[in-house]
Scaffold this active site. Structure first.
Site, PDB file in Angstrom:
ATOM      1  N   HIS A 133       0.812  -1.231   0.000  1.00 32.36           N
ATOM      2  CA  HIS A 133       0.000   0.000   0.000  1.00 32.36           C
ATOM      3  C   HIS A 133       0.845   1.280   0.000  1.00 32.36           C
ATOM      4  O   HIS A 133       0.534   2.241   0.719  1.00 32.36           O
ATOM      5  CB  HIS A 133      -0.946   0.010   1.212  1.00 32.36           C
ATOM      6  CG  HIS A 133      -2.002  -1.063   1.184  1.00 32.36           C
ATOM      7  ND1 HIS A 133      -2.517  -1.592   0.021  1.00 32.36           N
ATOM      8  CD2 HIS A 133      -2.660  -1.713   2.202  1.00 32.36           C
ATOM      9  CE1 HIS A 133      -3.442  -2.499   0.316  1.00 32.36           C
ATOM     10  NE2 HIS A 133      -3.540  -2.613   1.616  1.00 32.36           N
ATOM     11  N   HIS A 208      -9.471   2.050   0.277  1.00 26.56           N
ATOM     12  CA  HIS A 208      -9.333   0.961   1.246  1.00 26.56           C
ATOM     13  C   HIS A 208     -10.285   1.180   2.414  1.00 26.56           C
ATOM     14  O   HIS A 208      -9.876   1.564   3.512  1.00 26.56           O
ATOM     15  CB  HIS A 208      -7.887   0.861   1.727  1.00 26.56           C
ATOM     16  CG  HIS A 208      -7.553  -0.464   2.319  1.00 26.56           C
ATOM     17  ND1 HIS A 208      -8.006  -0.845   3.551  1.00 26.56           N
ATOM     18  CD2 HIS A 208      -6.836  -1.494   1.840  1.00 26.56           C
ATOM     19  CE1 HIS A 208      -7.555  -2.069   3.796  1.00 26.56           C
ATOM     20  NE2 HIS A 208      -6.846  -2.481   2.769  1.00 26.56           N
ATOM     21  N   GLU A 347     -11.292  -3.784  -3.076  1.00 27.32           N
ATOM     22  CA  GLU A 347     -10.431  -2.750  -3.644  1.00 27.32           C
ATOM     23  C   GLU A 347     -10.284  -2.925  -5.148  1.00 27.32           C
ATOM     24  O   GLU A 347      -9.727  -3.918  -5.611  1.00 27.32           O
ATOM     25  CB  GLU A 347      -9.052  -2.827  -2.974  1.00 27.32           C
ATOM     26  CG  GLU A 347      -9.121  -2.742  -1.463  1.00 27.32           C
ATOM     27  CD  GLU A 347      -7.949  -3.467  -0.797  1.00 27.32           C
ATOM     28  OE1 GLU A 347      -6.794  -3.096  -1.036  1.00 27.32           O
ATOM     29  OE2 GLU A 347      -8.207  -4.432  -0.066  1.00 27.32           O
TER      30      GLU A 347
HETATM   31  C1  BGC Z   1      -4.375  -6.521   1.951  1.00 28.50           C
HETATM   32  C2  BGC Z   1      -4.181  -7.293   3.227  1.00 28.50           C
HETATM   33  C3  BGC Z   1      -3.747  -6.336   4.309  1.00 28.50           C
HETATM   34  C4  BGC Z   1      -4.761  -5.243   4.444  1.00 28.50           C
HETATM   35  C5  BGC Z   1      -4.318  -4.205   5.433  1.00 28.50           C
HETATM   36  C6  BGC Z   1      -5.421  -5.481   2.194  1.00 28.50           C
HETATM   37  O1  BGC Z   1      -5.608  -4.728   1.045  1.00 28.50           O
HETATM   38  O2  BGC Z   1      -4.756  -7.351   0.879  1.00 28.50           O
HETATM   39  O3  BGC Z   1      -3.211  -8.310   3.048  1.00 28.50           O
HETATM   40  O4  BGC Z   1      -3.574  -7.005   5.526  1.00 28.50           O
HETATM   41  O5  BGC Z   1      -4.971  -4.619   3.213  1.00 28.50           O
HETATM   42  O6  BGC Z   1      -5.370  -3.494   5.902  1.00 28.50           O
END
Ligand code: BGC
Length: 383
Positions: A133, A208, A347
């Site tokens: 991210h 997210h 997402e």
């Molecule tokens: C990921 C997860 C991660 C999470 C964190 C998701 O987009 O796929 O692996 O733990 O985000 O909040």
């Protein structure tokens, strides 16, 4: 002149939120609780609502959705996203990804490395040996410039802009990104992204948000019925980095082509991908993907509230994460604990680690090009 227009528009919009139909259960968060200064920039809270009473509250800290009130089948409005009541709680939280736009690269880049035009770039490692991210100082912890306006159709909108400087978290190029949230009269929350760069780079921003269509984390999201219009997914290694293959979902617990409850097969540890993800944490390859065309991607429905959320996007992939990393230690709005499998992320995105897989859609953005993404979250009830 433009400023005066924007000011007037904003006042009208805020006015209409205050006058939203009474008795529908909407409880607005307090603007004051979101005012602070971070890195010399002012944070705040922005409220968009439509004539039906649907309301979204967004802070410019991470371009983050903090509340989303939608009607349920009994006419009462429910806030279907996780969030906190004040900015200090977001800053203190150990979960950086509660509601924001994440990037520059949403999801993982293996070992935090990729090569572009023959040059290797090294990104911050913040998830085991990988980059997740956008790194530890990604979009989610930046203060974005906010501008409220009315869309050409007359719907309330908020544009949030951020300049990510060359080298931030290891990414090349100064990147200018704008994310626009629009709340339509048809109870759709539209998220439109656009970005430019002054040097070749990679980009994959996404929203997210943790959704719970019960409107409370007192009830698990395992009961939600999910449909994903995808016949394939991108399998990964144990660190959740794609192997590069596209596998059929047919005959596996990842087959959501017809509605299935999330809880039904999530604990099937005989299936390796569910062991690796400790449940659902995968990228689905969307069947309806055509570059630059918005098409149905997924649907989420909760029978107890009758709330249905349809997701449409022009992106090739959808990451579905079922909230198995949550342990209830943090408490959000209205005393709701952020507990195990009580909030799910859906997402819309390019595939994880695309910069290291030539067979995946390209995530490269070059000077002179404009990145764009259009995603719609449309809310309905079954009555
Ligand atoms: C990921 C997860 C991660 C999470 C964190 C998701 O987009 O796929 O692996 O733990 O985000 O909040």
């Amino acid at each position: 002149m433009r400023r005066i227009f924007l000011f007037l528009t904003a006042s009208v919009l805020l006015g209409s939120c205050t006058n939203a139909p009474g008795g529908n259960g909407v409880e607005l968060l307090d603007d004051e609780a979101f005012r602070t200064e971070i890195d010399g920039r002012q944070t705040g809270l922005y409220t968009l609502c439509n004539d039906n009473g649907m309301t979204v509250q967004i802070t410019n800290y991470g371009a983050r959705i903090v509340a989303l009130w939608v009607p349920s089948a009994d006419g009462v409005f429910r806030d279907v996203v996780w969030g906190f009541e004040k900015i200090g709680d977001y800053i203190a939280s150990t979960d950086n990804y509660c509601g924001p736009i994440v990037g520059r690269y949403g999801n993982r880049i293996g070992k935090g490395r990729f090569t572009l035009d023959g040059r290797e770039h090294r990104l911050t490692i913040n998830n085991g040996e990988n980059h997740l991210h956008g790194g530890s100082g990604g979009f989610e912890c930046r203060v974005w410039e906010a501008e409220e306006f009315s869309s050409p159709e007359g719907d309330p909108a908020l544009a949030l802009s951020y300049r990510s400087p060359d080298g931030e978290e290891g990414y090349p190029g100064n990147l200018d990104i704008t994310v626009t949230y629009t709340l339509t009269r048809n109870n759709e929350l539209k998220i439109d992204y656009s970005a430019t760069t002054d040097a070749p780079t990679v980009l994959n921003p996404t929203s997210h948000v943790y959704y719970n269509l019960h409107g409370t984390t007192a009830r698990s999201t395992d009961s939600h019925l999910l449909t994903i219009h995808a016949s394939r997914f991108t399998p990964t290694d144990a660190g959740l980095i794609p192997t590069g293959e596209l596998l059929e979902v047919e005959g596996t617990p990842l087959d959501f082509r017809t509605p299935r409850t999330i809880g039904e097969r999530i604990d099937d540890r005989s299936y390796e991908p569910l062991r690796f993800g400790n449940g659902y944490d995968h990228n689905w390859v969307l069947d309806n993907y055509r570059p630059h065309e918005i098409a149905p991607a997924a649907e989420l429905y909760e029978p107890a509230t009758g709330i249905r959320m349809r997701i449409l996007t022009d992106q090739p992939g959808l990451q579905f994460y079922a909230g198995q990393g949550m342990d209830g230690r943090e408490t959000g709005k209205r005393g709701d604990r952020h507990a195990f499998r009580t909030g799910i992320a859906l997402e819309t995105q390019n595939f994880p680690d695309a910069p290291n897989h030539p067979n995946f859609p390209s995530a490269v953005l070059r000077p002179g090009e404009v990145y764009s993404q259009h995603t719609v979250y449309a809310f309905e009830t079954d009555k």
